[in-house]
Design a protein around this motif. Sequence first.
Motif, PDB file in Angstrom:
ATOM      1  N   THR A 201     -23.692  -4.002  27.527  1.00  0.00           N
ATOM      2  CA  THR A 201     -22.351  -4.197  26.975  1.00  0.00           C
ATOM      3  C   THR A 201     -22.081  -5.680  26.723  1.00  0.00           C
ATOM      4  O   THR A 201     -22.746  -6.550  27.292  1.00  0.00           O
ATOM      5  CB  THR A 201     -21.266  -3.648  27.915  1.00  0.00           C
ATOM      6  OG1 THR A 201     -21.247  -4.430  29.114  1.00  0.00           O
ATOM      7  CG2 THR A 201     -21.483  -2.169  28.232  1.00  0.00           C
ATOM      8  N   GLU A 202     -21.084  -5.944  25.901  1.00  0.00           N
ATOM      9  CA  GLU A 202     -20.715  -7.330  25.582  1.00  0.00           C
ATOM     10  C   GLU A 202     -20.305  -8.091  26.840  1.00  0.00           C
ATOM     11  O   GLU A 202     -20.664  -9.257  27.010  1.00  0.00           O
ATOM     12  CB  GLU A 202     -19.587  -7.351  24.549  1.00  0.00           C
ATOM     13  CG  GLU A 202     -19.264  -8.733  24.036  1.00  0.00           C
ATOM     14  CD  GLU A 202     -20.441  -9.423  23.343  1.00  0.00           C
ATOM     15  OE1 GLU A 202     -20.582 -10.660  23.503  1.00  0.00           O
ATOM     16  OE2 GLU A 202     -21.211  -8.749  22.647  1.00  0.00           O
TER      17      GLU A 202
ATOM     18  N   ASN B 130     -25.606 -14.392  30.068  1.00  0.00           N
ATOM     19  CA  ASN B 130     -25.796 -15.673  29.383  1.00  0.00           C
ATOM     20  C   ASN B 130     -25.212 -16.829  30.188  1.00  0.00           C
ATOM     21  O   ASN B 130     -25.819 -17.903  30.276  1.00  0.00           O
ATOM     22  CB  ASN B 130     -25.179 -15.634  27.990  1.00  0.00           C
ATOM     23  CG  ASN B 130     -25.969 -14.766  27.031  1.00  0.00           C
ATOM     24  OD1 ASN B 130     -27.129 -14.450  27.273  1.00  0.00           O
ATOM     25  ND2 ASN B 130     -25.328 -14.354  25.952  1.00  0.00           N
ATOM     26  N   ALA B 131     -24.057 -16.631  30.803  1.00  0.00           N
ATOM     27  CA  ALA B 131     -23.433 -17.691  31.607  1.00  0.00           C
ATOM     28  C   ALA B 131     -24.281 -18.032  32.831  1.00  0.00           C
ATOM     29  O   ALA B 131     -24.427 -19.194  33.198  1.00  0.00           O
ATOM     30  CB  ALA B 131     -22.033 -17.264  32.033  1.00  0.00           C
ATOM     31  N   ARG B 132     -24.850 -17.014  33.462  1.00  0.00           N
ATOM     32  CA  ARG B 132     -25.651 -17.228  34.676  1.00  0.00           C
ATOM     33  C   ARG B 132     -27.035 -17.787  34.391  1.00  0.00           C
ATOM     34  O   ARG B 132     -27.650 -18.408  35.266  1.00  0.00           O
ATOM     35  CB  ARG B 132     -25.808 -15.918  35.451  1.00  0.00           C
ATOM     36  CG  ARG B 132     -24.563 -15.378  36.102  1.00  0.00           C
ATOM     37  CD  ARG B 132     -24.270 -15.987  37.473  1.00  0.00           C
ATOM     38  NE  ARG B 132     -25.397 -16.174  38.334  1.00  0.00           N
ATOM     39  CZ  ARG B 132     -25.928 -15.254  39.133  1.00  0.00           C
ATOM     40  NH1 ARG B 132     -25.443 -14.039  39.164  1.00  0.00           N
ATOM     41  NH2 ARG B 132     -26.964 -15.548  39.901  1.00  0.00           N
TER      42      ARG B 132
ATOM     43  N   ASP C 127     -23.601  -2.800  32.416  1.00  0.00           N
ATOM     44  CA  ASP C 127     -22.230  -3.236  32.163  1.00  0.00           C
ATOM     45  C   ASP C 127     -21.845  -4.270  33.207  1.00  0.00           C
ATOM     46  O   ASP C 127     -22.558  -4.475  34.190  1.00  0.00           O
ATOM     47  CB  ASP C 127     -21.289  -2.028  32.234  1.00  0.00           C
ATOM     48  CG  ASP C 127     -19.938  -2.272  31.578  1.00  0.00           C
ATOM     49  OD1 ASP C 127     -19.726  -3.370  31.007  1.00  0.00           O
ATOM     50  OD2 ASP C 127     -19.095  -1.367  31.630  1.00  0.00           O
ATOM     51  N   PHE C 128     -20.711  -4.932  32.979  1.00  0.00           N
ATOM     52  CA  PHE C 128     -20.177  -5.857  33.976  1.00  0.00           C
ATOM     53  C   PHE C 128     -18.721  -5.491  34.222  1.00  0.00           C
ATOM     54  O   PHE C 128     -17.930  -5.356  33.289  1.00  0.00           O
ATOM     55  CB  PHE C 128     -20.264  -7.318  33.523  1.00  0.00           C
ATOM     56  CG  PHE C 128     -19.796  -8.275  34.572  1.00  0.00           C
ATOM     57  CD1 PHE C 128     -20.623  -8.624  35.622  1.00  0.00           C
ATOM     58  CD2 PHE C 128     -18.515  -8.794  34.545  1.00  0.00           C
ATOM     59  CE1 PHE C 128     -20.192  -9.474  36.617  1.00  0.00           C
ATOM     60  CE2 PHE C 128     -18.072  -9.652  35.527  1.00  0.00           C
ATOM     61  CZ  PHE C 128     -18.912  -9.997  36.571  1.00  0.00           C
ATOM     62  N   SER C 129     -18.368  -5.300  35.492  1.00  0.00           N
ATOM     63  CA  SER C 129     -17.005  -4.974  35.887  1.00  0.00           C
ATOM     64  C   SER C 129     -16.312  -6.232  36.384  1.00  0.00           C
ATOM     65  O   SER C 129     -16.728  -6.822  37.388  1.00  0.00           O
ATOM     66  CB  SER C 129     -17.011  -3.917  36.996  1.00  0.00           C
ATOM     67  OG  SER C 129     -15.717  -3.765  37.527  1.00  0.00           O
TER      68      SER C 129
END
Length: 110
Positions: free
Chosen positions: A6-7, A14-16, A80-82
């Motif tokens: 997911t976006e 990408n940030a990590r 996904d990221f919550s």
Amino acid sequence: MEIIITEAAVEKINARTESREGYLKLKYDTDGCGCAVNGVVALWFVPETADDEIAIETNDRTVYLEKSKMVFFDEQMKIDFSRSTNSFQLKSPQQMLNGYMSLIVKEKTD
């Protein structure tokens, strides 16, 4: 096998991993779980891949999985990221494989 990222997950990955070179891997981690069939799926960013891994093309980047651990994954999955739990999630239409997955960034050792 199909994996969608997911976006929200792409942004966090990408940030990590900013300014690092490496590969995204879904690792079926059995360390401390008792035996090889008891484990938990973890998201790793590694400097290199292993010979026993297969590459799965996704909508964002290639994800690597160990051939011998493919039985523990579903045919269709979503990373996904919550934001509410501040964790990655691996889910499929059938189940939640890991609702509190960290991204482990491995450094290259000489």
